[in-house]
Design an enzyme around this catalytic site. Structure first.
Site, PDB file in Angstrom:
ATOM      1  N   THR A  30      -3.287  -6.254   1.568  1.00  0.00           N
ATOM      2  CA  THR A  30      -2.465  -7.392   1.151  1.00  0.00           C
ATOM      3  C   THR A  30      -2.578  -8.508   2.175  1.00  0.00           C
ATOM      4  O   THR A  30      -2.347  -8.298   3.362  1.00  0.00           O
ATOM      5  CB  THR A  30      -0.979  -7.003   1.010  1.00  0.00           C
ATOM      6  N   ASN A  32      -1.190 -11.465   4.033  1.00  0.00           N
ATOM      7  CA  ASN A  32       0.177 -11.897   4.329  1.00  0.00           C
ATOM      8  C   ASN A  32       0.247 -13.388   4.634  1.00  0.00           C
ATOM      9  O   ASN A  32      -0.627 -13.940   5.315  1.00  0.00           O
ATOM     10  CB  ASN A  32       0.717 -11.117   5.525  1.00  0.00           C
ATOM     11  N   GLU A  82       3.236 -10.760   0.278  1.00  0.00           N
ATOM     12  CA  GLU A  82       1.900 -10.167   0.442  1.00  0.00           C
ATOM     13  C   GLU A  82       1.123 -10.185  -0.863  1.00  0.00           C
ATOM     14  O   GLU A  82       1.614  -9.715  -1.877  1.00  0.00           O
ATOM     15  CB  GLU A  82       2.021  -8.698   0.866  1.00  0.00           C
TER      16      GLU A  82
HETATM   17  N1  RBF Z   1       6.629  -1.869  -0.816  1.00  0.00           N
HETATM   18  C1  RBF Z   1       7.829  -1.258  -1.044  1.00  0.00           C
HETATM   19  O1  RBF Z   1       8.472  -0.802  -0.116  1.00  0.00           O
HETATM   20  N2  RBF Z   1       8.347  -1.197  -2.309  1.00  0.00           N
HETATM   21  C2  RBF Z   1       7.696  -1.694  -3.400  1.00  0.00           C
HETATM   22  O2  RBF Z   1       8.214  -1.618  -4.524  1.00  0.00           O
HETATM   23  C3  RBF Z   1       6.419  -2.323  -3.184  1.00  0.00           C
HETATM   24  N3  RBF Z   1       5.717  -2.821  -4.228  1.00  0.00           N
HETATM   25  C4  RBF Z   1       4.492  -3.408  -4.002  1.00  0.00           C
HETATM   26  C5  RBF Z   1       3.779  -3.899  -5.095  1.00  0.00           C
HETATM   27  C6  RBF Z   1       2.533  -4.480  -4.899  1.00  0.00           C
HETATM   28  C7  RBF Z   1       1.788  -5.006  -6.083  1.00  0.00           C
HETATM   29  C8  RBF Z   1       1.987  -4.579  -3.584  1.00  0.00           C
HETATM   30  C9  RBF Z   1       0.650  -5.191  -3.365  1.00  0.00           C
HETATM   31  C10 RBF Z   1       2.700  -4.094  -2.499  1.00  0.00           C
HETATM   32  C11 RBF Z   1       3.959  -3.498  -2.691  1.00  0.00           C
HETATM   33  N4  RBF Z   1       4.707  -2.991  -1.639  1.00  0.00           N
HETATM   34  C12 RBF Z   1       5.916  -2.391  -1.848  1.00  0.00           C
HETATM   35  C13 RBF Z   1       4.292  -3.269  -0.254  1.00  0.00           C
HETATM   36  C14 RBF Z   1       3.463  -2.217   0.380  1.00  0.00           C
HETATM   37  O3  RBF Z   1       4.306  -1.187   0.857  1.00  0.00           O
HETATM   38  C15 RBF Z   1       2.766  -2.939   1.534  1.00  0.00           C
HETATM   39  O4  RBF Z   1       1.701  -3.677   1.022  1.00  0.00           O
HETATM   40  C16 RBF Z   1       2.300  -2.064   2.613  1.00  0.00           C
HETATM   41  O5  RBF Z   1       3.410  -1.532   3.236  1.00  0.00           O
HETATM   42  C17 RBF Z   1       1.492  -2.823   3.646  1.00  0.00           C
HETATM   43  O6  RBF Z   1       2.195  -3.871   4.215  1.00  0.00           O
HETATM   44  P1  ADP Z   2      -2.230  -6.628   7.359  1.00  0.00           P
HETATM   45  O1  ADP Z   2      -1.128  -5.700   7.712  1.00  0.00           O
HETATM   46  O2  ADP Z   2      -2.789  -7.363   8.560  1.00  0.00           O
HETATM   47  O3  ADP Z   2      -1.852  -7.575   6.255  1.00  0.00           O
HETATM   48  P2  ADP Z   2      -3.781  -5.124   5.400  1.00  0.00           P
HETATM   49  O4  ADP Z   2      -4.150  -3.679   5.575  1.00  0.00           O
HETATM   50  O5  ADP Z   2      -2.694  -5.455   4.432  1.00  0.00           O
HETATM   51  O6  ADP Z   2      -3.423  -5.684   6.852  1.00  0.00           O
HETATM   52  O7  ADP Z   2      -5.111  -5.892   5.040  1.00  0.00           O
HETATM   53  C1  ADP Z   2      -5.014  -7.256   4.706  1.00  0.00           C
HETATM   54  C2  ADP Z   2      -6.289  -8.037   4.962  1.00  0.00           C
HETATM   55  O8  ADP Z   2      -7.388  -7.454   4.252  1.00  0.00           O
HETATM   56  C3  ADP Z   2      -6.189  -9.455   4.450  1.00  0.00           C
HETATM   57  O9  ADP Z   2      -5.556 -10.318   5.370  1.00  0.00           O
HETATM   58  C4  ADP Z   2      -7.658  -9.818   4.189  1.00  0.00           C
HETATM   59  O10 ADP Z   2      -8.224 -10.376   5.360  1.00  0.00           O
HETATM   60  C5  ADP Z   2      -8.319  -8.477   3.882  1.00  0.00           C
HETATM   61  N1  ADP Z   2      -8.641  -8.260   2.452  1.00  0.00           N
HETATM   62  C6  ADP Z   2      -9.840  -7.776   2.001  1.00  0.00           C
HETATM   63  N2  ADP Z   2      -9.864  -7.674   0.676  1.00  0.00           N
HETATM   64  C7  ADP Z   2      -8.649  -8.089   0.226  1.00  0.00           C
HETATM   65  C8  ADP Z   2      -8.082  -8.215  -1.093  1.00  0.00           C
HETATM   66  N3  ADP Z   2      -8.772  -7.887  -2.199  1.00  0.00           N
HETATM   67  N4  ADP Z   2      -6.808  -8.693  -1.182  1.00  0.00           N
HETATM   68  C9  ADP Z   2      -6.118  -9.027  -0.071  1.00  0.00           C
HETATM   69  N5  ADP Z   2      -6.599  -8.920   1.200  1.00  0.00           N
HETATM   70  C10 ADP Z   2      -7.867  -8.450   1.360  1.00  0.00           C
HETATM   71 MG    MG Z   3      -0.891  -6.958   4.426  1.00  0.00          MG
END
Ligand code: RBF
Ligand code: ADP
Ligand code: MG
Length: 151
Positions: A30, A32, A82
């Protein structure tokens, strides 16, 4: 579906480091947004899981899903915004400009009994977004977003 005045909502900012909780290892990285972008969100975007469109550095528009809130499963103190872009990228894009068009709501951001359940639910969110974003209404949001990016 009833009309929801929150959509479309546009936002733009540089991609920053998140908590690094291994969402990438889960196959769901994701991108951020900085705190300033999160703080600009209208109160109606308190929390939730959304779908919409995303673009990096003014390039192609991709489908996306977005999580807004404190991620109750992880108990974060700060609210995050995110974006998981529904596209495979060969490398990270930290520092790039991410623009999003948030165009619909899926569900509340809630806690889960296990990480496995959280991941399964996110995959359901992705499947939902993939289908809904093919609708005519969402195509009009896509086209308006293109104009917003290019302006
Ligand atoms: N985190 C939660 O704690 N509860 C959720 O319902 C939740 N839903 C998510 C839905 C989507 C589509 C995405 C991309 C992330 C979601 N997350 C949720 C966040 C997820 O836990 C987070 O991306 C990771 O913890 C990494 O920061
Ligand atoms: P962080 O905790 O730093 O956000 P993540 O594990 O969530 O780490 O990874 C996020 C990073 O992955 C983004 O900032 C981006 O550089 C990279 N990335 C690669 N592919 C994707 C994608 N399809 N969607 C979102 N981020 C992506
Ligand atoms: Mg992230």
């Amino acid at each position: 579906m009833e009309v929801d005045g929150r959509f479309p909502y546009y936002a733009q900012g540089s991609v920053v480091k998140g908590f690094g909780r291994g969402s990438k290892d889960m196959g769901i990285p994701t991108a951020n947004f900085p705190d300033e972008v999160v703080d600009q969100l209208p109160a109606a975007f308190d929390q939730g899981v959304y779908y919409g469109w995303a673009s990096l550095d003014g390039g192609p528009i991709y489908k996306m899903v977005m999580s807004v809130g404190t991620n109750p499963f992880w108990n974060n103190e700060r609210k995050t915004m995110e974006t998981h872009i529904l596209q495979k990228f060969d490398s990270d894009f930290y520092g790039k400009s991410l623009a999003v068009c948030v165009s619909g709501f899926i569900r509340d951001n809630v806690s889960f009994e296990s990480l496995d359940q959280l991941v399964k639910t996110i995959h359901t969110d992705i499947a939902t977004a993939t289908v809904v974003l093919d609708s005519e209404k969402q195509k009009t949001f896509h086209d308006s977003f293109r104009k917003w990016i290019d302006q």
